[in-house]
Design a protein around this motif. Structure first.
Motif, PDB file in Angstrom:
ATOM      1  N   GLY A  34       0.820  -1.224  -0.003  1.00  0.00           N
ATOM      2  CA  GLY A  34       0.059   0.151   0.101  1.00  0.00           C
ATOM      3  C   GLY A  34       0.828   1.233   0.056  1.00  0.00           C
ATOM      4  O   GLY A  34       0.158   2.311  -0.323  1.00  0.00           O
ATOM      5  N   THR A  35       2.135   1.382   0.377  1.00  0.00           N
ATOM      6  CA  THR A  35       2.961   2.500   0.330  1.00  0.00           C
ATOM      7  C   THR A  35       3.789   2.133  -0.767  1.00  0.00           C
ATOM      8  O   THR A  35       4.272   3.402  -1.259  1.00  0.00           O
ATOM      9  CB  THR A  35       3.548   2.619   1.537  1.00  0.00           C
ATOM     10  N   GLY A  37       4.149  -0.250  -3.113  1.00  0.00           N
ATOM     11  CA  GLY A  37       3.584  -1.156  -4.329  1.00  0.00           C
ATOM     12  C   GLY A  37       4.068  -2.578  -4.400  1.00  0.00           C
ATOM     13  O   GLY A  37       4.921  -3.102  -3.330  1.00  0.00           O
ATOM     14  N   ARG A 110      -4.728   5.616   2.319  1.00  0.00           N
ATOM     15  CA  ARG A 110      -4.132   5.566   1.001  1.00  0.00           C
ATOM     16  C   ARG A 110      -3.807   4.012   0.481  1.00  0.00           C
ATOM     17  O   ARG A 110      -3.660   3.516  -0.501  1.00  0.00           O
ATOM     18  CB  ARG A 110      -2.898   6.421   0.978  1.00  0.00           C
ATOM     19  N   ARG A 111      -3.350   3.060   1.576  1.00  0.00           N
ATOM     20  CA  ARG A 111      -2.875   2.001   1.466  1.00  0.00           C
ATOM     21  C   ARG A 111      -3.901   1.113   1.084  1.00  0.00           C
ATOM     22  O   ARG A 111      -3.745   0.354   0.067  1.00  0.00           O
ATOM     23  CB  ARG A 111      -2.338   1.208   2.935  1.00  0.00           C
ATOM     24  N   ARG A 114      -4.768   2.096  -2.648  1.00  0.00           N
ATOM     25  CA  ARG A 114      -3.731   1.528  -3.568  1.00  0.00           C
ATOM     26  C   ARG A 114      -3.637  -0.049  -3.727  1.00  0.00           C
ATOM     27  O   ARG A 114      -3.622  -0.430  -4.765  1.00  0.00           O
ATOM     28  CB  ARG A 114      -2.368   1.835  -2.991  1.00  0.00           C
ATOM     29  N   THR A 118      -5.271   0.495  -7.557  1.00  0.00           N
ATOM     30  CA  THR A 118      -3.898   0.508  -8.359  1.00  0.00           C
ATOM     31  C   THR A 118      -3.196  -0.787  -8.484  1.00  0.00           C
ATOM     32  O   THR A 118      -2.914  -1.315  -9.770  1.00  0.00           O
ATOM     33  CB  THR A 118      -3.010   1.673  -7.787  1.00  0.00           C
ATOM     34  N   GLU A 119      -2.735  -1.470  -7.283  1.00  0.00           N
ATOM     35  CA  GLU A 119      -2.121  -2.584  -7.433  1.00  0.00           C
ATOM     36  C   GLU A 119      -2.540  -3.823  -7.951  1.00  0.00           C
ATOM     37  O   GLU A 119      -2.206  -4.575  -8.396  1.00  0.00           O
ATOM     38  CB  GLU A 119      -1.404  -2.861  -6.031  1.00  0.00           C
ATOM     39  N   LEU A 171      -8.267   7.977  -7.355  1.00  0.00           N
ATOM     40  CA  LEU A 171      -6.680   8.512  -7.541  1.00  0.00           C
ATOM     41  C   LEU A 171      -6.836   9.819  -7.918  1.00  0.00           C
ATOM     42  O   LEU A 171      -5.806  10.500  -7.310  1.00  0.00           O
ATOM     43  CB  LEU A 171      -6.540   7.644  -8.523  1.00  0.00           C
TER      44      LEU A 171
END
Length: 202
Positions: A34-35, A37, A110-111, A114, A118-119, A171
């Motif tokens: 989460g920080t 990637g 944010r973690r 993400r 995102t991940e 995002l």
């Protein structure tokens, strides 16, 4: 030959200690993914953050891929825990309250954003993205319709559209591109989701 320790230690059973170590590894991997990637996930890195040796990694996981699946499941569990009390059909729940809880969860951590957004789009966690969609489908579709193929397919399409749309919105908000206060963001997203889910006009 090393034998597994099965006797209690300070009142904590061996299985409880193993479960605790596994949870520490998952939380460490979640923090890393989460920080920094998912590409940063390695046995040594995860163990260092968790404060455990590699021996304990292989006690719980056969590979980094298996840990990756656990990280996605952990993120899903966190999201469900934060949003389930506000879902339609629960006391005090509604579409608006559910979406607000969803937004708050992603904007506050944010973690979580993400890992879930995102991940899982590409890379080592992308193979587990389907799990996120299926949870969204199950949480938004009435149980009596889950066996209805047409309803399930339609709900899945809507879930893909909603998750994709909100992923980009979230995002953009984190990057400062969307400069809206949370309450206004919630209202806009509720309206957007309603439009996505609306039946096609004749």
């Amino acid at each position: 030959m090393n034998r597994p320790v099965t006797r209690p230690f300070r009142g904590v059973s061996a299985s409880e200690r193993q479960q605790n170590r596994r949870q520490r590894l998952v939380e460490a991997a979640f923090d890393l993914a989460g920080t920094r990637g998912a590409a940063s996930l390695g046995v040594g890195e995860v163990c260092a953050v968790a404060g455990l040796t590699k021996r304990y990694f292989y006690e719980s996981f056969e590979s980094i891929d298996q840990l990756g699946a656990a990280v996605v499941d952990h993120a899903i569990d966190l999201m469900v825990e934060l949003t389930e009390p506000f879902q339609p059909g629960t006391p005090g729940g509604s579409v608006h309250a559910g979406i607000k809880a969803f937004i708050d969860a992603l904007l506050d951590d944010r973690r979580l954003a993400r890992v879930l957004i995102t991940e899982t789009q590409a890379g080592s966690l992308s193979r587990f993205r389907g799990r996120i969609v299926e949870v969204a489908v199950a949480s938004l579709l009435p149980v009596d319709q889950l066996a209805d193929t047409e309803s399930l397919d339609n709900r899945r399409l809507i879930a893909y559209a909603q998750i994709g749309a909100f992923g980009e919105i979230c995002l953009a908000w984190h990057q400062g591109v969307v400069a809206l206060e949370r309450n206004e963001l919630v209202d806009r997203v509720v309206d957007l989701f309603a439009r996505i889910a609306a039946p096609p006009s004749a």
